[in-house]
Write a protein that holds these residues in place. Structure first.
Motif, PDB file in Angstrom:
ATOM      1  N   ALA A   1       0.826  -1.203   0.000  1.00  0.00           N
ATOM      2  CA  ALA A   1       0.000   0.000   0.000  1.00  0.00           C
ATOM      3  C   ALA A   1       0.863   1.257   0.000  1.00  0.00           C
ATOM      4  CB  ALA A   1      -0.932  -0.009   1.209  1.00  0.00           C
TER       5      ALA A   1
ATOM      6  N   GLU B   1       2.443   1.527  -3.537  1.00  0.00           N
ATOM      7  CA  GLU B   1       1.512   1.854  -4.607  1.00  0.00           C
ATOM      8  C   GLU B   1       0.576   3.019  -4.253  1.00  0.00           C
ATOM      9  OE1 GLU B   1       1.685   0.480  -7.590  1.00  0.00           O
ATOM     10  OE2 GLU B   1       3.346  -0.779  -6.912  1.00  0.00           O
ATOM     11  N   LYS B   2       0.760   3.579  -3.053  1.00  0.00           N
ATOM     12  CA  LYS B   2       0.014   4.758  -2.591  1.00  0.00           C
ATOM     13  C   LYS B   2      -1.499   4.526  -2.524  1.00  0.00           C
ATOM     14  CE  LYS B   2       3.521   7.995  -4.111  1.00  0.00           C
ATOM     15  NZ  LYS B   2       4.567   7.031  -4.202  1.00  0.00           N
ATOM     16  N   TYR B   3      -1.894   3.512  -1.776  1.00  0.00           N
ATOM     17  CA  TYR B   3      -3.313   3.295  -1.470  1.00  0.00           C
ATOM     18  C   TYR B   3      -3.427   2.888  -0.015  1.00  0.00           C
ATOM     19  CZ  TYR B   3      -2.434  -1.739  -2.171  1.00  0.00           C
ATOM     20  OH  TYR B   3      -1.939  -3.016  -2.099  1.00  0.00           O
ATOM     21  N   GLU B   4      -4.645   2.886   0.515  1.00  0.00           N
ATOM     22  CA  GLU B   4      -4.864   2.576   1.922  1.00  0.00           C
ATOM     23  C   GLU B   4      -5.352   1.151   2.090  1.00  0.00           C
ATOM     24  OE1 GLU B   4      -6.791   5.320   4.382  1.00  0.00           O
ATOM     25  OE2 GLU B   4      -5.922   7.061   3.409  1.00  0.00           O
ATOM     26  N   VAL B   5      -5.038   0.581   3.257  1.00  0.00           N
ATOM     27  CA  VAL B   5      -5.428  -0.784   3.574  1.00  0.00           C
ATOM     28  C   VAL B   5      -6.380  -0.747   4.759  1.00  0.00           C
ATOM     29  CG1 VAL B   5      -4.588  -3.025   4.385  1.00  0.00           C
ATOM     30  CG2 VAL B   5      -3.246  -1.706   2.760  1.00  0.00           C
ATOM     31  N   ASP B   6      -7.456  -1.496   4.654  1.00  0.00           N
ATOM     32  CA  ASP B   6      -8.401  -1.639   5.751  1.00  0.00           C
ATOM     33  C   ASP B   6      -8.087  -2.951   6.471  1.00  0.00           C
ATOM     34  OD1 ASP B   6     -10.484  -1.701   7.509  1.00  0.00           O
ATOM     35  OD2 ASP B   6     -12.064  -1.784   5.988  1.00  0.00           O
TER      36      ASP B   6
END
Length: 147
Positions: free
Chosen positions: A126, A129-134
């Motif tokens: 994350a 790749e610049k995204y968020e993880v829940d």
């Protein structure tokens, strides 16, 4: 309970030191030292010069197998071999419920380690790749995968 099991294990190890196979101990110690030296010294050096890492674990298995075969370690030193490894998967069946108290702590530990590794990997990707993880979605994915 965990400390009790750990203490019993240490006591059993100490009691059985006279029965130890020192040749097997020496081979294991040498393998551990070689793998540690590889990870600390050789791997960083090779990574600067090559994109392919040294497969030291594979080399240890191959060298150990060759040493066992040509050195007759079982006959000469009493080092037991793994023997025949069965192929395929065993038949699926439900284990006896009486095992639950004996394996519950280990199962919980394995579950937490698995979740931690999975979550760590997800966070690494994350961040890259610049995204968020829940975290809840990761846990739900692991539960669904296990079932």
């Amino acid at each position: 309970m965990l400390y009790s099991v750990l203490f019993q294990t240490v006591v059993e190890i100490i009691k059985n030191i006279p029965n130890a196979n020192w040749t097997a101990f020496a081979i294991s110690a040498i393998a551990c030292v070689v793998i540690a030296l590889n990870n600390e010294i050789l791997k960083p050096w090779v990574s600067k010069r090559s994109r392919v890492p040294v497969p030291i674990e594979l080399l240890a298995i191959v060298i150990g197998t060759l040493a066992s075969s040509f050195g007759n370690l079982k006959q000469n030193y009493g080092i037991s071999l793994v023997g025949t490894i069965p192929t395929g998967l065993p038949d699926a069946n439900v284990p006896p419920i009486e095992l639950l108290p004996r394996i519950a702590l280990d199962a919980f530990t394995i579950t937490m380690v698995t979740y931690t590794i999975s979550m760590s990997m997800a966070l690494i990707f994350a961040a890259k790749e610049k995204y968020e993880v829940d975290a809840n979605q990761e846990l739900l994915a692991l539960v669904r995968f296990a079932l």
